[in-house]
Design a protein around this motif. Structure first.
Motif, PDB file in Angstrom:
ATOM      1  N   ALA A 183      26.276 -49.111 -13.663  1.00 49.10           N
ATOM      2  CA  ALA A 183      24.972 -49.783 -13.646  1.00 49.10           C
ATOM      3  C   ALA A 183      24.952 -50.849 -14.729  1.00 49.10           C
ATOM      4  CB  ALA A 183      23.856 -48.768 -13.884  1.00 49.10           C
ATOM      5  N   ALA A 186      22.460 -53.377 -17.075  1.00 49.63           N
ATOM      6  CA  ALA A 186      21.106 -53.636 -17.578  1.00 49.63           C
ATOM      7  C   ALA A 186      20.896 -55.138 -17.694  1.00 49.63           C
ATOM      8  CB  ALA A 186      20.918 -52.978 -18.941  1.00 49.63           C
ATOM      9  N   ARG A 192      25.329 -51.214  -9.494  1.00 51.56           N
ATOM     10  CA  ARG A 192      23.886 -51.377  -9.347  1.00 51.56           C
ATOM     11  C   ARG A 192      23.376 -52.192 -10.528  1.00 51.56           C
ATOM     12  NH1 ARG A 192      22.234 -45.152  -8.314  1.00 51.56           N
ATOM     13  NH2 ARG A 192      23.979 -44.847  -9.731  1.00 51.56           N
ATOM     14  N   GLU A 193      22.364 -53.006 -10.268  1.00 52.81           N
ATOM     15  CA  GLU A 193      21.763 -53.816 -11.321  1.00 52.81           C
ATOM     16  C   GLU A 193      20.295 -53.417 -11.476  1.00 52.81           C
ATOM     17  OE1 GLU A 193      22.467 -58.022 -10.708  1.00 52.81           O
ATOM     18  OE2 GLU A 193      24.347 -57.573  -9.654  1.00 52.81           O
ATOM     19  N   TYR A 194      19.880 -53.241 -12.737  1.00 56.11           N
ATOM     20  CA  TYR A 194      18.510 -52.830 -13.020  1.00 56.11           C
ATOM     21  C   TYR A 194      17.902 -53.736 -14.076  1.00 56.11           C
ATOM     22  CZ  TYR A 194      19.934 -48.315 -10.949  1.00 56.11           C
ATOM     23  OH  TYR A 194      20.399 -47.327 -10.132  1.00 56.11           O
ATOM     24  N   ILE A 237      15.755 -54.191 -17.253  1.00 58.46           N
ATOM     25  CA  ILE A 237      15.713 -53.250 -18.362  1.00 58.46           C
ATOM     26  C   ILE A 237      14.423 -52.436 -18.385  1.00 58.46           C
ATOM     27  CG2 ILE A 237      14.832 -55.027 -19.941  1.00 58.46           C
ATOM     28  CD1 ILE A 237      17.247 -52.124 -20.827  1.00 58.46           C
ATOM     29  N   LEU A 269      14.859 -49.800 -15.894  1.00 61.37           N
ATOM     30  CA  LEU A 269      15.954 -48.914 -16.288  1.00 61.37           C
ATOM     31  C   LEU A 269      15.499 -47.861 -17.292  1.00 61.37           C
ATOM     32  CD1 LEU A 269      18.948 -48.242 -16.052  1.00 61.37           C
ATOM     33  CD2 LEU A 269      19.426 -50.022 -17.747  1.00 61.37           C
ATOM     34  N   PHE A 325      15.741 -43.767 -16.882  1.00 61.36           N
ATOM     35  CA  PHE A 325      16.380 -42.863 -17.847  1.00 61.36           C
ATOM     36  C   PHE A 325      15.552 -41.586 -18.006  1.00 61.36           C
ATOM     37  CE2 PHE A 325      19.672 -44.770 -20.945  1.00 61.36           C
ATOM     38  CZ  PHE A 325      20.356 -45.370 -19.901  1.00 61.36           C
ATOM     39  N   PHE A 334      22.943 -41.716 -13.249  1.00 57.76           N
ATOM     40  CA  PHE A 334      23.788 -42.625 -14.019  1.00 57.76           C
ATOM     41  C   PHE A 334      25.144 -42.015 -14.367  1.00 57.76           C
ATOM     42  CE2 PHE A 334      19.408 -43.987 -15.012  1.00 57.76           C
ATOM     43  CZ  PHE A 334      19.482 -45.247 -14.441  1.00 57.76           C
ATOM     44  N   VAL A 344      26.771 -47.083 -17.856  1.00 59.65           N
ATOM     45  CA  VAL A 344      25.804 -48.179 -17.929  1.00 59.65           C
ATOM     46  C   VAL A 344      26.352 -49.217 -18.897  1.00 59.65           C
ATOM     47  CG1 VAL A 344      23.433 -48.843 -18.505  1.00 59.65           C
ATOM     48  CG2 VAL A 344      23.887 -46.570 -17.531  1.00 59.65           C
ATOM     49  N   ALA A 386      25.527 -52.767 -21.002  1.00 57.57           N
ATOM     50  CA  ALA A 386      24.330 -53.464 -21.454  1.00 57.57           C
ATOM     51  C   ALA A 386      24.659 -54.403 -22.598  1.00 57.57           C
ATOM     52  CB  ALA A 386      23.267 -52.454 -21.902  1.00 57.57           C
ATOM     53  N   LEU A 430      18.482 -48.546 -25.230  1.00 56.89           N
ATOM     54  CA  LEU A 430      18.745 -47.534 -24.205  1.00 56.89           C
ATOM     55  C   LEU A 430      19.353 -46.270 -24.796  1.00 56.89           C
ATOM     56  CD1 LEU A 430      20.210 -49.705 -21.305  1.00 56.89           C
ATOM     57  CD2 LEU A 430      18.062 -48.422 -21.244  1.00 56.89           C
TER      58      LEU A 430
END
Length: 361
Positions: free
Chosen positions: A183, A185, A215-217, A219, A222, A226, A233, A236, A238, A246
């Protein structure tokens, strides 16, 4: 017997308590697996700063450059501004030694209850790969007209292709060794230059890893996930600032920032990597003997793994879990045990475990 030279910087506050505790446990792991850690201590700290005006000597980086690893406690103390302690020691080391990966596991250990409902050990086990050298922590910027009505501050975020690509490739490769899920962020809907650039590189590099699900989230979404659905997850990746925030949240959902470890890695091993707990120097409890040593011990396990002793590292974490499952805990985890009692319990649990093999080089 293999020997590793470790530069040790206990730092400030509880760092001076938990570093010796971790050294005690790691020494036992070495005895069990046929390696030795040779510690050289440096007194660089806020106390050192008050005496000298510097967090470390002018040649401090040269002094530790030849060590196999750096083992850091915590820096920061009342009277010394946080940006002085951070930028005088930790960040120069991260940059001088190209420690561009900040690796922070988020794992619920046996014996700890998550503040999240319905989460059991095994449900939470992911890793945040934080870009560690640029991004929002750039030094580019400044302040003008201090103390006046015209005062202003400018801070530039710097994302380079080389910097973003190297941390993303590390994250993609790590995902391949785990569950194959990565993933990212981002905040490209609001930050219109750096974050779209981050997204473009994430997709471009992903073309070399067709076996990794991505996957893109944003922030803001995201951080909610969490808490609401952390089981999804695996890895990740970031930016510097996003990864920092995070992982503090990650530490909270697995019980306490007092147990959270981190590794500042130079993956190519051209320079020493640095290992430190996520928690700070906690001056409010320093000297009371109640600091949780598990974050420092777990950081030491990451160091053992980096040095090639994966079985020893796994045994240390298993011993920590045995102790937690047995109910020996410091006050931050709802217990009454002291730093010394938890350390002794981890040593005893480690000593009683069947010896694992395959500790690596």
């Amino acid at each position: 017997m293999t020997a590793h030279r470790i530069a040790t910087i206990p730092g400030d506050g509880i760092g001076r308590e938990v570093v010796p505790a971790a050294q005690d446990v790691l020494a036992l792991a070495g005895e069990r697996h046929g390696f030795r850690l040779e510690w050289t201590e440096f007194d660089w700290s806020c106390e050192y700063y008050t005496r000298t005006g510097r967090m470390m000597p002018a040649d401090g980086l040269d002094q530790v450059a030849a060590f196999d690893a750096i083992f850091l406690g915590a820096v920061g103390y009342p009277g010394v501004p946080d940006h002085v302690s951070l930028w005088g020691l930790l960040i120069p080391m991260r940059r001088a030694f190209a420690q561009y990966v900040n690796l922070r596991p988020v794992r619920l250990l046996r014996g700890i209850e998550s503040p999240l409902r319905g989460i059991e050990p095994g449900d939470l086990d992911f890793v945040v790969v934080r870009e560690n050298n640029e991004g929002e922590y750039s030094e580019i910027g400044g302040r003008l007209y201090r103390g006046t009505s015209r005062e202003m501050a400018v801070q530039e975020a710097v994302f380079t292709r080389a910097g973003v690509e190297q941390v993303m490739r590390y994250a993609y490769n790590l995902a391949r060794t785990r569950r194959g899920d990565l993933a990212s962020a981002t905040k490209s809907n609001g930050i219109i230059h750096t974050m779209p650039f981050w997204d473009e590189l994430f997709r471009e590099i992903g073309g070399d890893y067709p076996d990794v699900k991505t996957r893109e989230y944003h922030i803001d979404a995201l951080v909610g996930l969490f808490v609401l659905d952390p089981r999804r997850f695996d890895v990740v990746v970031a930016s510097n600032l996003f990864g920092d925030i995070l992982t503090d949240l990650g530490a909270a959902i697995v019980g306490s920032i007092g147990i959270a470890p981190s590794a500042n890695l130079n993956p190519e091993r051209r320079h020493p990597s640095m290992f430190e707990p996520v928690h700070g120097s906690a001056p409010d409890i320093a000297g009371q003997g109640i600091a949780n040593p598990l974050g420092q011990i777990w950081s030491g396990a990451l160091m053992l793994d980096h040095l090639g002793h994966s079985a020893a590292a796994a045994e240390v974490v298993d011993a920590m879990e045995d102790v937690l499952a047995g109910g020996t805990r410091t006050p931050d985890l709802g217990g009454t045990a002291t730093t010394a009692q938890v350390t002794a319990a981890v040593r005893d649990a480690l000593a009683s475990r069947p010896l694992e093999t395959g500790s690596g080089r």
